[in-house]
Scaffold this motif. Structure first.
Motif, PDB file in Angstrom:
ATOM      1  N   ALA A   1     -56.482  22.141 -37.705  1.00  0.00           N
ATOM      2  CA  ALA A   1     -56.171  22.818 -36.546  1.00  0.00           C
ATOM      3  C   ALA A   1     -56.391  22.158 -35.251  1.00  0.00           C
ATOM      4  O   ALA A   1     -57.380  21.449 -35.261  1.00  0.00           O
ATOM      5  CB  ALA A   1     -57.157  23.946 -36.488  1.00  0.00           C
TER       6      ALA A   1
ATOM      7  N   LEU B   1     -55.383  22.199 -30.910  1.00  0.00           N
ATOM      8  CA  LEU B   1     -54.806  23.089 -29.935  1.00  0.00           C
ATOM      9  C   LEU B   1     -54.338  22.095 -28.654  1.00  0.00           C
ATOM     10  O   LEU B   1     -55.086  21.116 -28.332  1.00  0.00           O
ATOM     11  CB  LEU B   1     -56.196  23.821 -29.333  1.00  0.00           C
ATOM     12  CG  LEU B   1     -55.798  24.832 -28.358  1.00  0.00           C
ATOM     13  CD1 LEU B   1     -54.991  26.041 -28.895  1.00  0.00           C
ATOM     14  CD2 LEU B   1     -56.913  25.438 -27.617  1.00  0.00           C
TER      15      LEU B   1
ATOM     16  N   LEU C   1     -51.564  26.553 -30.724  1.00  0.00           N
ATOM     17  CA  LEU C   1     -52.338  26.370 -31.898  1.00  0.00           C
ATOM     18  C   LEU C   1     -51.729  25.747 -32.944  1.00  0.00           C
ATOM     19  O   LEU C   1     -50.830  26.333 -33.392  1.00  0.00           O
ATOM     20  CB  LEU C   1     -53.258  27.467 -32.220  1.00  0.00           C
ATOM     21  CG  LEU C   1     -54.078  27.457 -33.438  1.00  0.00           C
ATOM     22  CD1 LEU C   1     -55.211  26.646 -33.311  1.00  0.00           C
ATOM     23  CD2 LEU C   1     -54.823  28.912 -33.695  1.00  0.00           C
TER      24      LEU C   1
ATOM     25  N   VAL D   1     -61.904  24.535 -32.159  1.00  0.00           N
ATOM     26  CA  VAL D   1     -60.492  23.555 -32.479  1.00  0.00           C
ATOM     27  C   VAL D   1     -60.488  22.857 -31.198  1.00  0.00           C
ATOM     28  O   VAL D   1     -60.649  23.113 -30.214  1.00  0.00           O
ATOM     29  CB  VAL D   1     -59.453  24.720 -32.370  1.00  0.00           C
ATOM     30  CG1 VAL D   1     -58.059  24.041 -32.388  1.00  0.00           C
ATOM     31  CG2 VAL D   1     -59.675  25.792 -33.398  1.00  0.00           C
TER      32      VAL D   1
END
Length: 654
Positions: A133, A135, A141, A229
């Motif tokens: 993941a 960002l 995301l 993240v």
């Protein structure tokens, strides 16, 4: 951490014998302060790393041993906050690391032993695993992972565990090697702050018209404690950065942040959180911020609307007026995250951040329409303008002791004496506010600043209707009920149908009104009851300006909301729809005077009565040609009061 010796980790077999041990290396654990929830101590140095050689063919558990003040203490290493699945440990291909056992402890076991976690592997021919993941600075995301079963198409779904909104579904891109990737816009109105379970829906190659569903599972880099993240650019070669303590240099704060949470059954959830560092979110970091010696006061104005959740109401109108008239002082606007609109001329500060605390504690003027944080105390030289947020119809604070918590009463008992000025729309409203809130200071009676947005006239009416896809000649009803205690997210639901009437979520049948009357219904739910939805209505709860919606509408339908007093300035008709009047007045809240009987408005207590009133009102509008040329709002009372408030604020900025 400073009180203990360096720990060792022991490897213990089924008989309780120590089969090996390793001395740990210290490392920093940036998230430890956040997880500990301790306002007084830092656990930054509490991280440990240990490397252990395991014996093949033997099940073992692990315990951490150290000495505190010369005394030996120990604890079993528990199951991580991760999945219950089994997966190979890379250095030992003959062993599996089990993160679940009968005792809830971390266990290493031989491959052939199987284990309780094996039953939790997906039984569907399609399985989706999240591996990474990231960002972007624009709060997009980026998720990626693997998928088995070669589906024809795959969707990633973010649900809402609180039930406040429907799930958000995005299409995933499938790769030939069994990988997938998807992008989720965290500033999308359908994505609210909170924890969202992550699942998938897919169609197989053999049955493309039949969808199967399941939960996304955590991959090796995701499994374990909650992961912050990282904000782009992500570290090269790293799927997920272990720490989110800072933002990329020069990028500013993103609109929102996210954490990946792995549940004990191996499923994954995405927590959408405000753009604060872990230190700012931790109780210790927060305490250090508010206990720090404040800097000198500066020529600034700190403005906040509904605790930073809104970009409108009276503080926004005051902010824009100050900016439009060349006020050179910094205008700080409080926001819970980057999705909150910021008035022109203002500089946003995120609630709880270091910049936010400094702005609140050093600005010479503070403007708010609600209470401030419980820890706040006004400094000498600061001046606090309380605009409030409406003419009271519902009983407030000391007038409603049954429904106001002791905590809120204590908070207001501390903060109300710090107000220097209170705004009220009418003399009667001023008297009620003073009595209910226990305020004894100066009251400024005048038209609310927020109603300056009612002055847009036909131009605003056309623009708003165009944005909402409504024809210029279509009759429009704005339904804007107030909040109900039973529908608050932090309250257990009450069956208002058996207690005296339905709540707003099902009280108005938009489809029925549209069919019977040929109207468009706009539903504006209260910010404290965002769960309320009306079938057949256009949901405008997230529209930035309720005043512009009033300009676009032909009729207002509400119940116990102060919006009636603002809408009255437009000269357009309104109807009071109060199906739960007895319950709301006598049980839930209480009302001032004989509302709505003394209001002069048509009053309906059931849907048939509401339909009848609306039919009659619409006929009167058509006969007078009111939809073609709605009456203009008199600007003088609004602009005169704004000018007076501007003078009051600027007096303290030098």
């Amino acid at each position: 951490p400073s009180l203990i010796d360096r720990p060792i980790v022991e490897v213990v077999d089924e008989a309780g014998r120590v089969r090996g041990h390793g001395e740990v290396d210290r490392c920093e654990a940036p998230r430890a302060d956040l997880e500990a929830g301790d306002p007084w101590r830092s656990y930054l140095s509490s991280g440990i790393v240990v490397r252990l050689q395991l014996e093949p063919g033997r099940s073992v558990w692990f315990r951490v041993v150290t000495r505190v003040a010369g005394r030996r203490v120990w604890a079993w290493m528990p199951q991580p906050a991760g999945s219950s699945r089994w997966r190979p440990a890379p250095p030992e291909p003959g062993m599996r690391l089990a993160v679940r056992s009968q005792r809830g402890l971390l266990q290493a076991a031989p491959v052939e032993s199987g284990g309780p976690g094996s039953a939790l592997l997906p039984s569907s021919p399609i399985g989706v695993v999240l591996l990474a993941a990231r960002l972007d600075i624009d709060a997009t995301l980026m998720l990626s992972g693997t998928v088995t079963g070669a589906p024809a198409r795959l969707n990633i779904v973010l649900g809402d565990s609180a039930g406040n909104s429907g799930p958000m579904t995005v299409s995933a891109d499938l790769a030939s090697d069994g990988g997938w990737s998807a992008s989720i816009d965290l500033v999308d109105p359908d994505v609210e702050l909170g924890t969202h379970p992550m699942s998938w829906s897919a169609a197989s190659q053999d049955e493309p018209d039949r969808c199967t569903e399941g939960a996304c599972l955590a991959g090796e880099e995701i499994d374990g404690p909650a992961i912050e993240v990282p904000v782009a650019p992500a570290p090269t070669g790293s799927a997920v950065a272990p720490d989110g303590t800072s933002f990329p240099a020069g990028s500013g704060r993103p609109a929102r942040l996210a954490r990946i949470i792995t549940r004990r059954n191996g499923s994954v959830a995405v927590a959408v959180i405000p753009p604060l560092t872990p230190q700012e979110r931790s109780r210790r970091g927060h305490r250090l911020l508010i206990e720090r010696e404040p800097k000198a006061l500066r020529a600034g104005v700190f403005l906040e609307s509904f605790g930073g959740r809104s970009g409108g109401d009276n503080p926004a109108a005051i902010c824009e007026d100050l900016a439009a008239h060349g006020i050179t002082a910094t205008l700080w606007w409080s926001v819970v995250d980057g999705t909150v609109p910021v008035p022109s001329g203002a500089r946003p500060v995120v609630v709880g951040s270091q910049e936010w605390v400094e702005a609140l504690r050093t600005s010479r003027v503070i403007v708010t329409n609600d209470h401030l944080p419980s820890w706040f105390s006004k400094r000498e030289g600061q001046h606090l303008l309380q605009t409030w947020h409406g003419t009271p119809i519902k009983k407030l604070l000391h007038d409603a002791p049954r429904t106001v918590t002791l905590r809120y009463r204590r908070l207001m008992a501390r903060q109300v004496p710090q107000w220097d000025l209170l705004l009220a729309q009418t003399p009667q409203a001023g008297r009620r506010l003073q009595r209910a809130l226990g305020y004894h200071g100066q009251v400024r009676v005048g038209e609310y600043p927020r109603n300056v947005r009612l002055l847009g006239g036909s131009e605003v009416r056309r623009r708003v209707r165009h944005e909402l896809g409504i024809g210029q000649e279509q009759p429009v009803i704005l339904y804007a009920p107030t909040w109900r205690e039973s529908l608050r997210p932090d309250k257990r639901a009450v069956d208002c149908g058996t207690a005296g009437g339905p709540g707003p979520a099902g009280a108005l049948d938009g489809e029925h009104l549209a069919d019977r009357l040929g109207v468009v219904v706009l539903m504006r739910s209260h910010h404290m009851n965002r769960a309320g939805r009306v079938p057949g209505a256009i949901d405008v709860s997230g529209y930035p300006s309720v005043e512009e919606l009033m300009v676009a509408a032909d009729i207002l339908v509400s119940d116990y909301s102060s919006i009636f007093f603002d809408f009255a300035l437009t000269g357009k008709p309104a109807v009071a729809y109060v199906p739960d009047l007895t319950f709301y007045r006598d049980v839930e809240r209480g009302l001032y005077g004989c509302w709505p009987l003394e209001s002069g408005l048509p009053v309906a207590v059931d849907h048939d009565g509401l339909t009848s009133h609306l039919h009659r009102v619409l006929g009167g509008i058509d006969a007078a040609g009111g939809r073609c040329a709605p009456p203009e709002v008199d600007p003088a009372p609004i602009l005169d009061n704004l000018a007076w408030i501007r003078g009051w604020v600027t007096r303290f900025l030098s």
